[in-house]
Design a protein around this motif. Structure first.
Motif, PDB file in Angstrom:
ATOM      1  N   UNK A 129      -1.260   4.162   2.677  1.00 32.76           N
ATOM      2  CA  UNK A 129      -1.423   5.252   3.644  1.00 32.76           C
ATOM      3  C   UNK A 129      -2.539   4.839   4.597  1.00 32.76           C
ATOM      4  N   UNK A 130      -2.290   4.913   5.905  1.00 36.84           N
ATOM      5  CA  UNK A 130      -3.290   4.491   6.890  1.00 36.84           C
ATOM      6  C   UNK A 130      -3.446   5.554   7.961  1.00 36.84           C
ATOM      7  N   UNK A 131      -4.680   5.873   8.310  1.00 36.95           N
ATOM      8  CA  UNK A 131      -4.941   6.767   9.434  1.00 36.95           C
ATOM      9  C   UNK A 131      -4.481   6.098  10.715  1.00 36.95           C
ATOM     10  N   UNK A 132      -3.765   6.810  11.568  1.00 36.93           N
ATOM     11  CA  UNK A 132      -3.248   6.193  12.792  1.00 36.93           C
ATOM     12  C   UNK A 132      -4.379   5.789  13.734  1.00 36.93           C
ATOM     13  N   UNK A 133      -5.518   6.468  13.632  1.00 36.06           N
ATOM     14  CA  UNK A 133      -6.664   6.151  14.489  1.00 36.06           C
ATOM     15  C   UNK A 133      -7.735   5.377  13.726  1.00 36.06           C
ATOM     16  N   UNK A 134      -7.372   4.841  12.567  1.00 31.96           N
ATOM     17  CA  UNK A 134      -8.361   4.227  11.682  1.00 31.96           C
ATOM     18  C   UNK A 134      -8.880   2.887  12.156  1.00 31.96           C
ATOM     19  N   UNK A 135      -9.838   2.391  11.404  1.00 32.70           N
ATOM     20  CA  UNK A 135     -10.451   1.101  11.671  1.00 32.70           C
ATOM     21  C   UNK A 135     -11.582   0.862  10.705  1.00 32.70           C
ATOM     22  N   UNK A 136     -11.941  -0.414  10.521  1.00 37.47           N
ATOM     23  CA  UNK A 136     -13.060  -0.752   9.652  1.00 37.47           C
ATOM     24  C   UNK A 136     -12.840  -0.398   8.188  1.00 37.47           C
ATOM     25  N   UNK A 137     -11.566  -0.295   7.804  1.00 40.41           N
ATOM     26  CA  UNK A 137     -11.276   0.013   6.412  1.00 40.41           C
ATOM     27  C   UNK A 137     -11.293   1.490   6.070  1.00 40.41           C
ATOM     28  N   UNK A 138     -11.618   2.354   7.027  1.00 44.38           N
ATOM     29  CA  UNK A 138     -11.660   3.786   6.762  1.00 44.38           C
ATOM     30  C   UNK A 138     -10.269   4.393   6.951  1.00 44.38           C
ATOM     31  N   UNK A 139     -10.008   5.464   6.202  1.00 44.55           N
ATOM     32  CA  UNK A 139      -8.720   6.129   6.330  1.00 44.55           C
ATOM     33  C   UNK A 139      -7.579   5.303   5.777  1.00 44.55           C
ATOM     34  N   UNK A 140      -7.814   4.606   4.668  1.00 41.01           N
ATOM     35  CA  UNK A 140      -6.779   3.789   4.035  1.00 41.01           C
ATOM     36  C   UNK A 140      -6.764   4.079   2.533  1.00 41.01           C
ATOM     37  N   UNK A 141      -5.559   4.238   1.973  1.00 44.52           N
ATOM     38  CA  UNK A 141      -5.423   4.455   0.546  1.00 44.52           C
ATOM     39  C   UNK A 141      -4.182   3.714   0.033  1.00 44.52           C
ATOM     40  N   UNK A 142      -4.364   2.912  -1.001  1.00 43.56           N
ATOM     41  CA  UNK A 142      -3.231   2.293  -1.675  1.00 43.56           C
ATOM     42  C   UNK A 142      -2.758   3.258  -2.763  1.00 43.56           C
ATOM     43  N   UNK A 143      -1.457   3.485  -2.834  1.00 44.69           N
ATOM     44  CA  UNK A 143      -0.890   4.384  -3.849  1.00 44.69           C
ATOM     45  C   UNK A 143       0.093   3.587  -4.695  1.00 44.69           C
ATOM     46  N   UNK A 144      -0.162   3.527  -5.992  1.00 45.38           N
ATOM     47  CA  UNK A 144       0.665   2.733  -6.897  1.00 45.38           C
ATOM     48  C   UNK A 144       1.806   3.519  -7.522  1.00 45.38           C
ATOM     49  N   UNK A 145       1.630   4.856  -7.635  1.00 47.06           N
ATOM     50  CA  UNK A 145       2.633   5.667  -8.325  1.00 47.06           C
ATOM     51  C   UNK A 145       2.951   6.918  -7.509  1.00 47.06           C
ATOM     52  N   UNK A 146       4.182   7.348  -7.596  1.00 48.95           N
ATOM     53  CA  UNK A 146       4.619   8.523  -6.834  1.00 48.95           C
ATOM     54  C   UNK A 146       3.792   9.751  -7.186  1.00 48.95           C
ATOM     55  N   UNK A 147       3.396   9.876  -8.453  1.00 46.80           N
ATOM     56  CA  UNK A 147       2.657  11.070  -8.869  1.00 46.80           C
ATOM     57  C   UNK A 147       1.240  11.117  -8.295  1.00 46.80           C
ATOM     58  N   UNK A 148       0.744   9.988  -7.748  1.00 43.99           N
ATOM     59  CA  UNK A 148      -0.598   9.963  -7.152  1.00 43.99           C
ATOM     60  C   UNK A 148      -0.574  10.153  -5.636  1.00 43.99           C
ATOM     61  N   UNK A 149       0.639  10.260  -5.066  1.00 42.54           N
ATOM     62  CA  UNK A 149       0.750  10.229  -3.606  1.00 42.54           C
ATOM     63  C   UNK A 149       0.039  11.395  -2.931  1.00 42.54           C
ATOM     64  N   UNK A 150       0.280  12.609  -3.363  1.00 38.79           N
ATOM     65  CA  UNK A 150      -0.258  13.773  -2.660  1.00 38.79           C
ATOM     66  C   UNK A 150      -1.782  13.806  -2.689  1.00 38.79           C
ATOM     67  N   UNK A 151      -2.384  13.453  -3.817  1.00 36.61           N
ATOM     68  CA  UNK A 151      -3.847  13.445  -3.902  1.00 36.61           C
ATOM     69  C   UNK A 151      -4.436  12.370  -2.989  1.00 36.61           C
ATOM     70  N   UNK A 152      -3.786  11.211  -2.944  1.00 37.24           N
ATOM     71  CA  UNK A 152      -4.269  10.128  -2.078  1.00 37.24           C
ATOM     72  C   UNK A 152      -4.111  10.488  -0.610  1.00 37.24           C
ATOM     73  N   UNK A 153      -3.010  11.163  -0.279  1.00 37.24           N
ATOM     74  CA  UNK A 153      -2.779  11.591   1.092  1.00 37.24           C
ATOM     75  C   UNK A 153      -3.853  12.573   1.538  1.00 37.24           C
ATOM     76  N   UNK A 154      -4.165  13.513   0.688  1.00 36.97           N
ATOM     77  CA  UNK A 154      -5.187  14.513   1.009  1.00 36.97           C
ATOM     78  C   UNK A 154      -6.549  13.836   1.235  1.00 36.97           C
ATOM     79  N   UNK A 155      -6.909  12.911   0.369  1.00 31.78           N
ATOM     80  CA  UNK A 155      -8.175  12.195   0.498  1.00 31.78           C
ATOM     81  C   UNK A 155      -8.222  11.371   1.777  1.00 31.78           C
ATOM     82  N   UNK A 156      -7.136  10.685   2.083  1.00 28.59           N
ATOM     83  CA  UNK A 156      -7.064   9.859   3.292  1.00 28.59           C
ATOM     84  C   UNK A 156      -7.196  10.720   4.543  1.00 28.59           C
ATOM     85  N   UNK A 157      -6.489  11.833   4.570  1.00 29.73           N
ATOM     86  CA  UNK A 157      -6.552  12.723   5.731  1.00 29.73           C
ATOM     87  C   UNK A 157      -7.949  13.299   5.930  1.00 29.73           C
TER      88      UNK A 157
END
Length: 623
Positions: free
Chosen positions: A157-185
């Motif tokens: 998951x990557x922020x469209x306006x991101x840079x410098x490593x901010x706004x990025x989350x790797x998600x390994x499992x479907x059950x972790x997607x929503x929490x990672x999305x919320x954190x990234x946003x």
């Protein structure tokens, strides 16, 4: 040609631009904040203008002040360097609207590449390979999760306006997607005021490959080959090289041609970099190299491209900004040898890579290689800006030769009291997998424990410190300090303290290794070895690192006093804690250098202090 240039930046890149401008006969104007009033780039420029307080948000990021400085000094053009306002389309347009020359791409080109989702769509239309993913307008959780399931995990998951490593989350499992999305946003909203995201397929053996491109106002675009920037820590580049190891000619031709198409798609002018992510699980292959983003500016790592092509990219920037065509055609450009760059940071790898600030009391990077820096001995490393001290750059006929050269330079770095990552750099370069080009962007994280050198001194370093004291005693014929017992000419017992441990070491001037480096002063012995500095307090001066020889207790770095244990008039004993200073997220106990009385006390709990501020004075007990 431009006759006077304002540089809207600081540090090593400002010094780098000044050097080329001077060679071209162009007068330069520096800008500076309060913290940089005596900085090297200010001293080197022909003129300098103060633009505000130390925080970048009140100085280097205030476009109106920079444009006003250009008008005030009669500068015709503004070069933004990298970072700060270099990729700010609004600032670029304001410079142009003010009747000045912007040394960079058109604002429209910056805008076109500014948002990752829009840039990927544009690249796909231009025939540039793009990582499989989703960049749609539907940002609902349900749609994003559906797309992630279709792409297949792991996803990024990557922020469209991101840079410098901010706004990025790797998600390994479907059950972790929503929490990672919320954190990234949440992070993206706080960092970029934009919480929209895109999704990408996670590349399992990623290498970061980028291509240097250059365009002019006459419709010409060329590439200057590729760089490999895979050695990163927390998405920040540490070591870069050119050309990319393992890149065959056919793959190079494909990726560089794609980079030129990308630049032409946005009508690009000036220096830019097309960044690709490569799936290197089966080596570098054209069908597994995908567009990531474009940096619409000069890159930190541009020297390695200059080293293998013989081109001065800053000179090209200034010529193209002045309306000239690119000085060389594509067929005239070729790769010669191999170049590697390492970013020397003021940080403490053994202390979790925390930044290290303060005055460079000792600063020697040697005379080998190409050193790009914005500081000299006696200058300050400020807490307000990026902690990069220098870029160490080498060129060799082969990659192995370049690696050996750069490792030697890193191991020879002498900087004190500021800590650096020099030993860490050397360890990366000496690693067998790096030498064999077994690289990916997870290289450093996977090997972190072996790459970070312990900051504890070995027996040989203790011996060297003691021998240095013996040598200083012999050469300078100074009075023998308390705590050093003379045994024979040139021999003594030195009692030293390092990181709370005290030893008495038998020493002799004749033992000093001719390859050992360091210095001795009345308070300490400092030994430089393998890119690190080891400090030994001489017992006669107390065990506290901040205790001066006359009993003055000095702040070892800027910080906050969090505890004061004594009052004026108190009797104290050697080694007794006087106060505690919190600096760089660590606590530092300052102790009495000898038995005596506290005659002065300027420190107060909660007070902020600057490096080497006198916090207290202890007068020795009368015998």
């Amino acid at each position: 040609m431009i006759s006077k240039l304002l540089i809207a930046n600081r540090g090593e890149i400002a010094c780098r631009i000044i050097r080329t401008a001077r060679e071209m006969g162009i007068a330069t104007v520096a800008v500076y904040s309060d913290a940089d009033a005596k900085a090297l780039h200010v001293r080197q420029a022909d003129e300098a203008v103060h633009i505000g307080p130390s925080p970048a948000a009140e100085s280097y990021l205030v476009g109106e002040k920079i444009i006003a400085a250009a008008k005030q000094t009669g500068a015709e053009a503004i070069h933004p360097g990298y970072g700060f306002l270099s990729e700010n389309a609004g600032f670029a347009q304001a410079v142009i609207d003010a009747g000045l020359i912007w040394v960079g791409p058109k604002p429209s080109s910056i805008d076109a590449m500014g948002l990752k989702d829009a840039a990927k769509k544009l690249m796909r239309e231009a025939g540039v390979p793009v990582t499989p993913g989703y960049e749609g307008e539907d940002q609902s959780v349900e749609r994003l999760k559906q797309e992630a399931d279709a792409i297949g995990y792991p996803v990024l998951i990557k922020a469209v306006a991101g840079g410098g490593g901010k706004g990025m989350r790797k998600v390994d499992r479907a059950e972790d997607f929503e929490a990672s999305l919320e954190s990234c946003r949440r992070e993206a909203k706080a960092s970029f005021s934009n919480d929209e995201v895109l999704l990408e397929k996670w590349i399992t053996s990623p290498r970061h490959i980028e291509v240097q491109v250059f365009g002019d106002s006459h419709g010409n675009v060329v590439h200057l080959f590729e760089r490999d920037c895979s050695l990163q820590r927390r998405h920040q580049k540490v070591i870069e090289e050119a050309p990319a190891p393992g890149m065959d000619e056919a793959t190079r031709e494909d990726i560089c041609a794609a980079a030129v198409r990308a630049a032409k798609a946005v009508d690009y002018e000036g220096a830019g970099t097309i960044e690709f992510i490569a799936d290197a699980s089966e080596g570098l292959r054209a069908d597994r190299i995908f567009f990531m983003e474009m940096n619409t500016r000069l890159q930190v790592e541009h020297p390695v491209t200059e080293e293998i092509t013989g081109v001065d990219l800053v000179e090209w920037q200034l010529r193209v900004a002045s309306g000239e065509p690119i000085p060389m055609k594509q067929d005239d450009l070729f790769i010669d040898g191999h170049s590697i760059e390492a970013r020397l940071y003021a940080e403490d790898p053994a202390g979790g890579f925390l930044p290290s600030t303060g005055r460079l009391d000792h600063f020697d990077l040697g005379a080998e290689g190409r050193i790009e820096t914005g500081v000299e001995e006696g200058d300050m490393i400020s807490p307000y800006y990026d902690p990069m001290v220098a870029k160490l750059v080498v060129w060799g006929e082969t990659r192995a030769e370049a690696i050996d050269q750069l490792a030697d330079i890193a191991e020879s770095v002498e900087i004190w009291p500021v800590k650096t990552n020099a030993a860490f750099i050397a360890n990366c370069l000496r690693d067998e997998d790096f030498e064999d080009a077994n690289l990916d962007t997870g290289f450093i994280e996977a090997k972190l424990d072996t790459l970070v050198s312990a900051d504890e001194a070995g027996d040989d370093i203790w011996q060297t410190a003691a021998d240095f004291i013996a040598l200083a005693q012999t050469e300078e014929h100074e009075d023998l300090p308390i705590g050093l017992r003379l045994n024979a000419p040139g021999k003594l017992n030195a009692t030293l303290t390092h990181k709370g441990e005290t030893r008495t070491v038998s020493a002799a001037a004749s033992h000093v290794d001719s390859l050992a480096t360091g210095f001795v002063d009345p308070e300490r012995a400092v030994v430089f070895a393998d890119g690190q500095s080891f400090v030994f307090e001489r017992q006669s001066r107390g065990s506290g690192a901040a205790a001066a020889g006359d009993g003055a207790i000095l702040a070892p770095m800027p910080g906050k006093v969090i505890a004061v244990d004594v009052a004026e008039g108190d009797a104290v004993t050697a080694g007794q804690r006087l106060m505690v200073l919190e600096a760089m997220k660590m606590e530092h106990a300052l102790t009495a250098p000898f038995d005596g009385t506290v005659t002065e006390l300027s420190a107060a709990t909660g007070g902020q202090v600057q490096v080497e501020a006198v916090l207290a004075v202890v007068e020795p007990k009368e015998e």
